[in-house]
Design a protein around this motif. Structure first.
Motif, mmCIF file in Angstrom:
data_model
loop_
_atom_site.group_PDB
_atom_site.id
_atom_site.type_symbol
_atom_site.label_atom_id
_atom_site.label_comp_id
_atom_site.label_asym_id
_atom_site.label_seq_id
_atom_site.Cartn_x
_atom_site.Cartn_y
_atom_site.Cartn_z
ATOM 1 N N ALA A 149 0.830 -1.206 0.000
ATOM 2 C CA ALA A 149 0.000 0.000 0.000
ATOM 3 C C ALA A 149 0.863 1.254 0.000
ATOM 4 O O ALA A 149 0.570 2.231 -0.707
ATOM 5 C CB ALA A 149 -0.933 -0.012 1.209
ATOM 6 N N ARG A 150 1.931 1.243 0.787
ATOM 7 C CA ARG A 150 2.822 2.411 0.831
ATOM 8 C C ARG A 150 3.552 2.592 -0.503
ATOM 9 O O ARG A 150 3.683 3.712 -1.008
ATOM 10 C CB ARG A 150 3.832 2.231 1.964
ATOM 11 N N GLU A 151 4.022 1.496 -1.067
ATOM 12 C CA GLU A 151 4.796 1.572 -2.308
ATOM 13 C C GLU A 151 3.985 2.167 -3.449
ATOM 14 O O GLU A 151 4.507 2.943 -4.265
ATOM 15 C CB GLU A 151 5.274 0.169 -2.698
ATOM 16 N N HIS A 152 2.696 1.838 -3.498
ATOM 17 C CA HIS A 152 1.868 2.256 -4.630
ATOM 18 C C HIS A 152 0.945 3.430 -4.305
ATOM 19 O O HIS A 152 0.095 3.791 -5.125
ATOM 20 C CB HIS A 152 1.040 1.068 -5.122
ATOM 21 N N GLY A 153 1.109 4.035 -3.144
ATOM 22 C CA GLY A 153 0.300 5.205 -2.802
ATOM 23 C C GLY A 153 -1.170 4.901 -2.604
ATOM 24 O O GLY A 153 -2.029 5.762 -2.852
ATOM 25 N N ILE A 154 -1.479 3.693 -2.138
ATOM 26 C CA ILE A 154 -2.879 3.296 -1.963
ATOM 27 C C ILE A 154 -3.540 4.082 -0.832
ATOM 28 O O ILE A 154 -4.763 4.186 -0.771
ATOM 29 C CB ILE A 154 -2.981 1.778 -1.696
ATOM 30 N N ASP A 155 -2.729 4.662 0.052
ATOM 31 C CA ASP A 155 -3.304 5.445 1.150
ATOM 32 C C ASP A 155 -4.194 6.573 0.634
ATOM 33 O O ASP A 155 -5.114 7.013 1.324
ATOM 34 C CB ASP A 155 -2.199 6.008 2.043
ATOM 35 N N ALA A 156 -3.939 7.043 -0.590
ATOM 36 C CA ALA A 156 -4.759 8.117 -1.163
ATOM 37 C C ALA A 156 -6.190 7.664 -1.419
ATOM 38 O O ALA A 156 -7.092 8.503 -1.546
ATOM 39 C CB ALA A 156 -4.138 8.603 -2.470
ATOM 40 N N PHE A 157 -6.420 6.360 -1.492
ATOM 41 C CA PHE A 157 -7.747 5.831 -1.798
ATOM 42 C C PHE A 157 -8.477 5.316 -0.558
ATOM 43 O O PHE A 157 -9.653 4.943 -0.644
ATOM 44 C CB PHE A 157 -7.641 4.686 -2.814
ATOM 45 N N LEU A 158 -7.799 5.282 0.575
ATOM 46 C CA LEU A 158 -8.393 4.729 1.787
ATOM 47 C C LEU A 158 -9.301 5.742 2.472
ATOM 48 O O LEU A 158 -9.035 6.945 2.467
ATOM 49 C CB LEU A 158 -7.300 4.289 2.763
ATOM 50 N N SER A 159 -10.359 5.239 3.084
ATOM 51 C CA SER A 159 -11.242 6.088 3.881
ATOM 52 C C SER A 159 -10.570 6.375 5.224
ATOM 53 O O SER A 159 -9.588 5.712 5.593
ATOM 54 C CB SER A 159 -12.575 5.377 4.107
ATOM 55 N N PRO A 160 -11.074 7.347 5.988
ATOM 56 C CA PRO A 160 -10.479 7.618 7.305
ATOM 57 C C PRO A 160 -10.430 6.386 8.209
ATOM 58 O O PRO A 160 -9.415 6.140 8.870
ATOM 59 C CB PRO A 160 -11.398 8.702 7.873
#
Length: 274
Positions: A129-140
């Motif tokens: 998730a960190r490598e691909h920037g998935i945090d931008a798609f996660l809800s709070p």
């Protein structure tokens, strides 16, 4: 309230010529204040007609039922315009785009990966998730769960692990599988080629995403809503869940489909009333 809701649905069909997918949504044995009729017009806009106040007015004045119902419907169709239109908030239910669905599927991959029983495997999901920037798609809520410095509580792991079933309708809507499996059969989402592709190359996955027609997704949402109603009805009556349905599977799949057709301001706030 159930009979009144069906009557109001018939009124919509009669007085709103371009109304399609006219449905009643209510909690018959629970919070009747949320009872309503929903439909879609020719432009694709989704309408909601709250019924609670009209229902109670008809109880007080049954002889005036038809007039009360029509006034209530007209108030929905022709709401008063606010003096300052900049401050008006018009709630529209717009279907999510292919890009949004693809991003949400990536978010759920991270969530379900983090919920793995093996902490070693879960940490691999966090790194992905960190490598691909998935945090931008996660809800709070998902952000707090996935990037928790400590291993989350067991109940959180169970709850978020169930999101695997929410992934399945999204994979279906993106063309990964021809039909959803029966709602009592859990799916192994990691074996779906589209999910494997999403894990391997998230950016390419988003760029190439395409959805089934809105009507197909809406029809499937209606089907899962009906299944959810039967589950809730059995639970409220303290009866066995109908054969062929699993309460957890139905809830997660319905949640995802309702989000895809446009319900909920965000992923954490999708209504699941029946």
């Amino acid at each position: 309230m159930a009979a009144f809701s069906r009557h109001c649905a018939d009124v919509v069909k009669h007085h709103v010529p371009d109304a399609t997918s006219v449905r009643t949504r209510a909690i018959w044995y629970g919070d009747q204040t949320r009872s309503r009729v929903v439909w879609t017009d020719a432009s694709g806009r989704k309408w909601q007609w709250p019924l609670y106040f009209a229902f109670n007015a008809c109880l007080r004045k049954p002889a005036e039922r038809d007039a009360i119902v029509l006034r209530s419907l007209q108030a929905v169709l022709n709401p008063p315009q606010p003096q300052d239109e900049d401050d008006a908030e018009e709630e529209l239910w717009v279907p999510r785009t292919a890009e949004q669905v693809a991003q949400r599927l990536l978010a759920l991959i991270a969530v379900v990966w983090r919920a793995n029983a093996s902490e070693e495997i879960a940490q691999q999901g966090i790194a992905w998730a960190r490598e691909h920037g998935i945090d931008a798609f996660l809800s709070p809520q998902e952000l707090r769960f996935v990037f928790n410095a400590q291993r989350p509580p067991q109940q959180d792991l169970v709850n978020f692990g169930w999101r695997a079933e929410a992934m399945l309708p999204m994979a279906w809507a993106l063309g990964a599988i021809p039909t959803l499996p029966p709602s009592h059969r859990r799916a192994d989402i990691w074996k779906i080629p589209l999910v494997q592709q999403a894990r391997q190359s998230p950016a390419d996955f988003i760029a190439s995403a395409s959805l089934r027609p809105d009507g197909e997704v809406s029809d499937e949402e209606h089907r899962l809503l009906d299944e959810h109603w039967h589950v809730r009805d059995a639970q409220l009556r303290r009866q066995p869940i109908p054969s062929g349905l699993d309460a957890g599977i139905v809830l997660e799949r319905r949640y995802a489909l309702s989000w895809m057709v446009g319900y909920g301001k965000n992923w954490d706030e999708v209504p699941t009333d029946t």
